[in-house]
Design a protein around this motif. Structure first.
Motif, short mmCIF file in Angstrom:
data_model
loop_
_atom_site.label_atom_id
_atom_site.label_comp_id
_atom_site.label_asym_id
_atom_site.label_seq_id
_atom_site.Cartn_x
_atom_site.Cartn_y
_atom_site.Cartn_z
N ALA A 105 0.84 -1.21 0.00
CA ALA A 105 0.00 0.00 0.00
C ALA A 105 0.87 1.25 0.00
CB ALA A 105 -0.94 -0.01 1.21
N THR A 106 1.90 1.27 0.82
CA THR A 106 2.81 2.43 0.88
C THR A 106 3.57 2.56 -0.43
OG1 THR A 106 3.03 2.19 3.27
CG2 THR A 106 4.75 3.45 2.13
N ARG A 107 4.07 1.47 -0.95
CA ARG A 107 4.82 1.49 -2.22
C ARG A 107 3.96 2.06 -3.34
NH1 ARG A 107 7.52 -4.04 -4.73
NH2 ARG A 107 8.84 -3.02 -6.28
N ARG A 108 2.70 1.63 -3.42
CA ARG A 108 1.79 2.15 -4.45
C ARG A 108 1.50 3.63 -4.23
NH1 ARG A 108 -0.25 -1.29 -7.92
NH2 ARG A 108 -0.09 -3.52 -7.55
N ARG A 109 1.33 4.04 -2.99
CA ARG A 109 1.04 5.45 -2.69
C ARG A 109 2.22 6.35 -3.08
NH1 ARG A 109 -1.07 4.21 1.80
NH2 ARG A 109 0.77 4.43 3.10
N VAL A 110 3.43 5.87 -2.88
CA VAL A 110 4.63 6.67 -3.16
C VAL A 110 5.03 6.59 -4.63
CG1 VAL A 110 7.12 6.92 -2.68
CG2 VAL A 110 5.50 6.54 -0.79
N LEU A 111 5.13 5.39 -5.17
CA LEU A 111 5.65 5.21 -6.53
C LEU A 111 4.57 5.20 -7.61
CD1 LEU A 111 8.35 2.48 -5.85
CD2 LEU A 111 8.66 4.97 -5.96
N GLY A 112 3.34 4.95 -7.21
CA GLY A 112 2.25 4.90 -8.17
C GLY A 112 1.98 3.48 -8.63
N ASP A 113 0.72 3.22 -8.96
CA ASP A 113 0.30 1.89 -9.39
C ASP A 113 1.03 1.42 -10.63
OD1 ASP A 113 -1.52 1.49 -7.31
OD2 ASP A 113 -3.16 2.42 -8.44
N ALA A 114 1.22 2.30 -11.60
CA ALA A 114 1.85 1.88 -12.86
C ALA A 114 3.26 1.35 -12.63
CB ALA A 114 1.87 3.03 -13.87
N ARG A 151 4.43 -2.59 -13.03
CA ARG A 151 5.55 -2.97 -13.92
C ARG A 151 6.56 -3.82 -13.17
NH1 ARG A 151 5.26 2.21 -15.65
NH2 ARG A 151 7.03 2.84 -14.39
N ALA A 152 6.93 -3.36 -11.97
CA ALA A 152 7.94 -4.09 -11.19
C ALA A 152 7.42 -5.46 -10.78
CB ALA A 152 8.32 -3.28 -9.95
N SER A 153 6.20 -5.53 -10.32
CA SER A 153 5.62 -6.81 -9.90
C SER A 153 5.39 -7.72 -11.10
CB SER A 153 4.29 -6.58 -9.19
OG SER A 153 4.48 -5.82 -8.02
N GLY A 154 4.93 -7.14 -12.20
CA GLY A 154 4.64 -7.93 -13.39
C GLY A 154 5.86 -8.51 -14.06
N SER A 155 7.00 -7.88 -13.87
CA SER A 155 8.21 -8.38 -14.50
C SER A 155 9.01 -9.31 -13.58
CB SER A 155 9.09 -7.22 -14.97
OG SER A 155 9.58 -6.50 -13.85
N ALA A 156 8.52 -9.52 -12.36
CA ALA A 156 9.22 -10.41 -11.43
C ALA A 156 9.18 -11.84 -11.95
CB ALA A 156 8.59 -10.32 -10.05
N PHE A 162 13.30 -11.08 -3.87
CA PHE A 162 13.80 -9.72 -3.69
C PHE A 162 12.66 -8.72 -3.67
CE2 PHE A 162 15.21 -5.75 -5.78
CZ PHE A 162 16.06 -5.29 -4.79
N GLN A 163 11.70 -8.87 -4.59
CA GLN A 163 10.54 -7.98 -4.62
C GLN A 163 9.77 -8.05 -3.30
OE1 GLN A 163 9.43 -5.67 -6.93
NE2 GLN A 163 11.41 -6.01 -7.89
N GLU A 164 9.60 -9.25 -2.78
CA GLU A 164 8.91 -9.42 -1.50
C GLU A 164 9.69 -8.78 -0.37
OE1 GLU A 164 8.35 -13.65 -1.30
OE2 GLU A 164 6.92 -13.63 -2.98
N MET A 165 11.00 -8.95 -0.36
CA MET A 165 11.84 -8.40 0.70
C MET A 165 11.81 -6.88 0.71
SD MET A 165 15.10 -6.93 1.48
CE MET A 165 16.02 -7.19 0.00
N ILE A 166 11.91 -6.24 -0.48
CA ILE A 166 11.89 -4.77 -0.47
C ILE A 166 10.50 -4.24 -0.14
CG2 ILE A 166 13.92 -4.47 -1.93
CD1 ILE A 166 12.06 -3.86 -4.28
N THR A 206 5.36 10.17 -18.32
CA THR A 206 5.43 9.38 -17.09
C THR A 206 6.08 8.06 -17.40
OG1 THR A 206 3.27 8.38 -17.48
CG2 THR A 206 3.29 10.40 -16.15
N GLY A 207 6.38 7.33 -16.32
CA GLY A 207 6.87 5.96 -16.47
C GLY A 207 8.35 5.85 -16.56
N GLY A 208 8.81 4.62 -16.74
CA GLY A 208 10.23 4.31 -16.83
C GLY A 208 10.84 4.16 -15.47
N GLY A 209 12.10 3.77 -15.43
CA GLY A 209 12.81 3.71 -14.17
C GLY A 209 13.11 2.30 -13.72
N SER A 210 13.63 2.20 -12.52
CA SER A 210 14.07 0.93 -11.98
C SER A 210 12.89 0.10 -11.49
CB SER A 210 15.07 1.17 -10.86
OG SER A 210 14.49 1.01 -9.62
N HIS A 211 13.19 -1.10 -11.05
CA HIS A 211 12.14 -2.01 -10.61
C HIS A 211 12.05 -2.07 -9.11
CE1 HIS A 211 11.16 -3.34 -14.58
NE2 HIS A 211 12.43 -3.36 -14.83
N ASP A 212 12.43 -1.07 -8.40
CA ASP A 212 12.34 -1.07 -6.94
C ASP A 212 10.93 -0.83 -6.48
OD1 ASP A 212 12.82 0.98 -4.32
OD2 ASP A 212 13.79 -0.95 -4.33
#
Length: 139
Positions: free
Chosen positions: A16-25, A29-34, A41-45, A133-139
């Motif tokens: 919820a916090t990750r989506r609020r800060v980084l945005g759903d899109a 992208r990060a979750s979908g490419s896992a 790693f995605q779960e840990m961060i 909008t968009g682009g960037g790392s997968h964090d």
């Protein structure tokens, strides 16, 4: 039948916090490419960075943005700097806030680190101003 692992409360809070800060899109992208390789790693961060640190009370998302951008700039993590500069539209950190954070980077981590981060932030702000909008790392 395989056991279904339910997300922890910390993971749900982190997402919820990750989506609020980084945005759903971005998060989609990060979750979908896992893959099975980087899913842990995605779960840990999500639990650690977003469910623990970013979800703590005490300082605002604006202040967390400023701290995060300064640390990432000092460490030379360019893609992460760009991602967190983009996130300021969600955290309330102004361009003036980012300038002040990067001035601290110049003094405490070196002018080259701040210079690079200023260039990255200017590029991100130019894209935001152009409506991109968009682009960037997968964090």
């Amino acid at each position: 039948m395989a056991d279904v692992v339910r997300p922890s409360d910390r993971f749900r809070q982190g997402m919820a916090t990750r989506r609020r800060v980084l945005g759903d899109a971005h998060v989609d992208r990060a979750s979908g490419s896992a893959t099975p390789f980087d899913q842990p790693f995605q779960e840990m961060i999500t639990e650690g960075a977003w469910g623990t640190v970013w979800s703590r009370p005490g300082i605002s998302p604006r202040e967390r943005s400023m701290i995060t951008i300064a640390l990432l700039a000092a460490l030379g993590h360019d893609e992460e700097v760009a991602m967190h500069v983009r996130a300021t539209v969600n955290t309330g950190a102004s361009r003036e806030d980012i300038t002040e954070a990067l001035m601290h980077v110049a003094v405490y981590a070196g002018v080259p680190a701040a210079n690079r981060a200023f260039k990255i932030a200017k590029h991100v702000f130019d894209r935001i101003d152009a409506g991109e909008t968009g682009g960037g790392s997968h964090d």
